[in-house]
Motif scaffolding. Structure first.
Motif, mmCIF file in Angstrom:
data_model
loop_
_atom_site.group_PDB
_atom_site.id
_atom_site.type_symbol
_atom_site.label_atom_id
_atom_site.label_comp_id
_atom_site.label_asym_id
_atom_site.label_seq_id
_atom_site.Cartn_x
_atom_site.Cartn_y
_atom_site.Cartn_z
ATOM 1 N N ALA A 175 -8.015 -19.730 28.128
ATOM 2 C CA ALA A 175 -7.071 -20.688 28.600
ATOM 3 C C ALA A 175 -6.595 -20.056 29.932
ATOM 4 N N GLY A 176 -6.283 -18.641 29.795
ATOM 5 C CA GLY A 176 -5.621 -18.087 31.109
ATOM 6 C C GLY A 176 -6.582 -18.200 32.284
ATOM 7 N N PRO A 177 -7.878 -17.686 32.205
ATOM 8 C CA PRO A 177 -8.724 -17.709 33.121
ATOM 9 C C PRO A 177 -8.967 -19.103 33.781
ATOM 10 N N ALA A 178 -8.944 -20.183 32.788
ATOM 11 C CA ALA A 178 -9.157 -21.529 33.168
ATOM 12 C C ALA A 178 -8.353 -22.136 34.038
ATOM 13 N N VAL A 179 -7.080 -21.895 33.368
ATOM 14 C CA VAL A 179 -5.854 -22.315 34.317
ATOM 15 C C VAL A 179 -5.748 -21.613 35.824
ATOM 16 N N PHE A 180 -5.957 -20.299 35.693
ATOM 17 C CA PHE A 180 -5.981 -19.529 37.085
ATOM 18 C C PHE A 180 -6.940 -19.755 37.970
ATOM 19 N N LEU A 181 -8.295 -20.487 37.684
ATOM 20 C CA LEU A 181 -9.116 -20.971 38.571
ATOM 21 C C LEU A 181 -8.737 -22.330 39.040
ATOM 22 N N ALA A 182 -8.079 -23.170 38.071
ATOM 23 C CA ALA A 182 -7.628 -24.489 38.479
ATOM 24 C C ALA A 182 -6.455 -24.289 39.321
ATOM 25 N N LEU A 183 -5.518 -23.318 39.659
ATOM 26 C CA LEU A 183 -4.518 -23.204 40.347
ATOM 27 C C LEU A 183 -5.079 -22.636 41.729
ATOM 28 N N LEU A 184 -6.237 -21.833 41.722
ATOM 29 C CA LEU A 184 -6.688 -21.748 42.997
ATOM 30 C C LEU A 184 -7.860 -22.592 43.690
ATOM 31 N N ALA A 185 -8.464 -23.414 42.789
ATOM 32 C CA ALA A 185 -9.532 -24.398 43.394
ATOM 33 C C ALA A 185 -9.177 -25.310 44.641
ATOM 34 N N ARG A 191 -14.356 -23.254 55.167
ATOM 35 C CA ARG A 191 -15.429 -22.219 54.827
ATOM 36 C C ARG A 191 -14.938 -20.760 54.779
ATOM 37 N N THR A 192 -13.942 -20.575 55.429
ATOM 38 C CA THR A 192 -13.541 -19.063 55.447
ATOM 39 C C THR A 192 -12.808 -18.849 54.013
ATOM 40 N N GLU A 193 -12.062 -20.078 53.542
ATOM 41 C CA GLU A 193 -11.531 -19.810 52.189
ATOM 42 C C GLU A 193 -12.569 -19.649 50.963
ATOM 43 N N ARG A 194 -13.633 -20.503 50.922
ATOM 44 C CA ARG A 194 -14.686 -20.467 50.037
ATOM 45 C C ARG A 194 -15.689 -19.178 50.195
ATOM 46 N N ALA A 195 -15.976 -18.551 51.452
ATOM 47 C CA ALA A 195 -16.401 -17.490 51.659
ATOM 48 C C ALA A 195 -15.599 -15.966 50.941
ATOM 49 N N VAL A 196 -14.345 -16.014 51.097
ATOM 50 C CA VAL A 196 -13.420 -14.987 50.618
ATOM 51 C C VAL A 196 -13.600 -15.249 48.893
ATOM 52 N N ALA A 197 -13.632 -16.379 48.594
ATOM 53 C CA ALA A 197 -13.603 -16.514 47.120
ATOM 54 C C ALA A 197 -14.920 -16.179 46.533
ATOM 55 N N ALA A 200 -15.232 -12.293 46.581
ATOM 56 C CA ALA A 200 -14.446 -11.634 45.837
ATOM 57 C C ALA A 200 -14.798 -11.971 44.415
ATOM 58 N N VAL A 201 -15.380 -12.880 43.936
ATOM 59 C CA VAL A 201 -16.378 -13.091 42.695
ATOM 60 C C VAL A 201 -17.454 -12.164 42.533
ATOM 61 N N VAL A 202 -18.161 -11.744 43.604
ATOM 62 C CA VAL A 202 -19.349 -10.863 43.648
ATOM 63 C C VAL A 202 -18.708 -9.523 43.696
ATOM 64 N N LEU A 203 -17.782 -9.140 44.308
ATOM 65 C CA LEU A 203 -17.273 -7.749 43.916
ATOM 66 C C LEU A 203 -16.681 -7.434 42.781
ATOM 67 N N ALA A 204 -16.022 -8.481 42.051
ATOM 68 C CA ALA A 204 -15.499 -8.335 40.738
ATOM 69 C C ALA A 204 -16.591 -8.171 39.839
ATOM 70 N N ALA A 220 -11.694 -6.620 44.534
ATOM 71 C CA ALA A 220 -12.162 -8.169 45.014
ATOM 72 C C ALA A 220 -11.102 -8.365 46.020
ATOM 73 N N ALA A 221 -9.810 -7.800 46.061
ATOM 74 C CA ALA A 221 -9.117 -8.511 47.115
ATOM 75 C C ALA A 221 -9.586 -7.934 48.447
ATOM 76 N N LEU A 222 -10.360 -6.933 48.576
ATOM 77 C CA LEU A 222 -10.660 -6.668 49.766
ATOM 78 C C LEU A 222 -11.627 -7.563 50.485
ATOM 79 N N ALA A 223 -11.987 -8.686 49.859
ATOM 80 C CA ALA A 223 -12.693 -9.888 50.417
ATOM 81 C C ALA A 223 -11.921 -10.345 51.464
ATOM 82 N N ALA A 224 -10.427 -10.379 51.263
ATOM 83 C CA ALA A 224 -9.566 -11.311 51.963
ATOM 84 C C ALA A 224 -9.603 -10.836 53.665
ATOM 85 N N PRO A 225 -9.613 -9.324 53.856
ATOM 86 C CA PRO A 225 -9.846 -9.003 55.242
ATOM 87 C C PRO A 225 -11.244 -8.915 55.776
ATOM 88 N N LEU A 226 -12.161 -8.579 54.781
ATOM 89 C CA LEU A 226 -13.410 -8.389 54.964
ATOM 90 C C LEU A 226 -14.158 -9.777 55.741
#
Length: 248
Positions: A175-185, A191-197, A200-204, A220-226
């Motif tokens: 339930a937690g991961p599902a809701v977390f993804l629903a909040l982020l979606a 394109r930038t937001e989707r690329a960051v996401a 981040a998934v790949v790095l994680a 995974a947070a490094l995706a934001a500046p990269l």
């Protein structure tokens, strides 16, 4: 309809604009506040007591950070790494606060209490308003309804999970991961937001089997500046070197 008496202000109900602000704010507060059930279940599944789960919602009150913290703890992660991942996710609220401080113009005595309600949802509702009065109303109604409902549903979710026994046996640990993804979606609009996401998934996923629980989130947070940095370099390379005497 009778005309108002000259010199006397006609009594009017709540203006449509204020009604709309209250309606929208309550809609956001109720819709997101119900997610507290999932947090209560996830927190109980991670081994936190009822008191600990409720204290997190009362004192932290930022869903993404709460889910990240209990998720890392539930996976056996180091408490310091879990707290650091939650802190990184919650840091965005400080930037919201800078903008809202100017927009709302609240008295100094009220600001410390109001800071507790500076989250994604209250900021979005307040910033969408056309004037300061509407922004204050939207912020207050969203914050009050969401804070009250989030804490009540956290209590209900934690109590329910305790009554059911092992949450994993019922599949509630997802339930937690599902809701977390629903909040982020809804935030992945460009394109930038989707690329960051995506990065981040790949790095994680790469770091998950290699590093202790909680640390992959930090990596995974490094995706934001990269991603934005790579985009800027790509645009500069595509534009080519400047020709002397030619405007760019």
């Amino acid at each position: 309809m009778a005309s108002p008496i000259p010199g006397q202000a006609a009594e009017r109900p709540l203006s449509p604009s204020r009604t709309r602000v209250v309606r929208d704010a309550l809609g956001v507060g109720v819709a997101v506040g119900l997610s507290g059930f999932a947090f209560g279940v996830t927190s109980a599944g991670a081994g936190l007591s009822l008191l600990q789960s409720c204290a997190l919602s009362l004192l932290v009150f930022t869903g993404a950070s709460q889910f990240a913290l209990v998720g890392a703890l539930g996976a056996g992660g180091n408490p310091f790494a879990a707290a650091a991942s939650a802190l990184f996710l919650g840091a965005r609220n400080a930037f919201y606060g800078l903008r809202l401080s100017q927009l709302l113009g609240l008295p100094r005595a009220v600001r410390p209490a109001a800071a507790q309600w500076v989250i994604d949802e209250t900021s979005a509702v307040a910033l969408a308003q056309p004037d300061r009065a509407s922004a204050r109303l939207g912020f207050t109604v969203t914050g009050a309804s969401l804070y009250a409902l989030w804490n009540l549903t956290t209590l209900g979710g934690a109590l329910g999970a305790s009554a059911l026994g092992d949450p994993a046996a019922w599949g509630l640990d997802a339930a937690g991961p599902a809701v977390f993804l629903a909040l982020l979606a809804p935030m992945l609009k460009g394109r930038t937001e989707r690329a960051v996401a995506g990065l981040a998934v790949v790095l994680a996923l790469i770091c998950l089997p290699l590093l202790p629980a909680g640390v992959p989130v930090l990596v995974a947070a490094l995706a934001a500046p990269l991603v934005p940095a790579a985009g800027r370099r790509g645009r500069e390379a595509a534009s080519g070197p400047a020709v002397p005497g030619e405007a760019r």
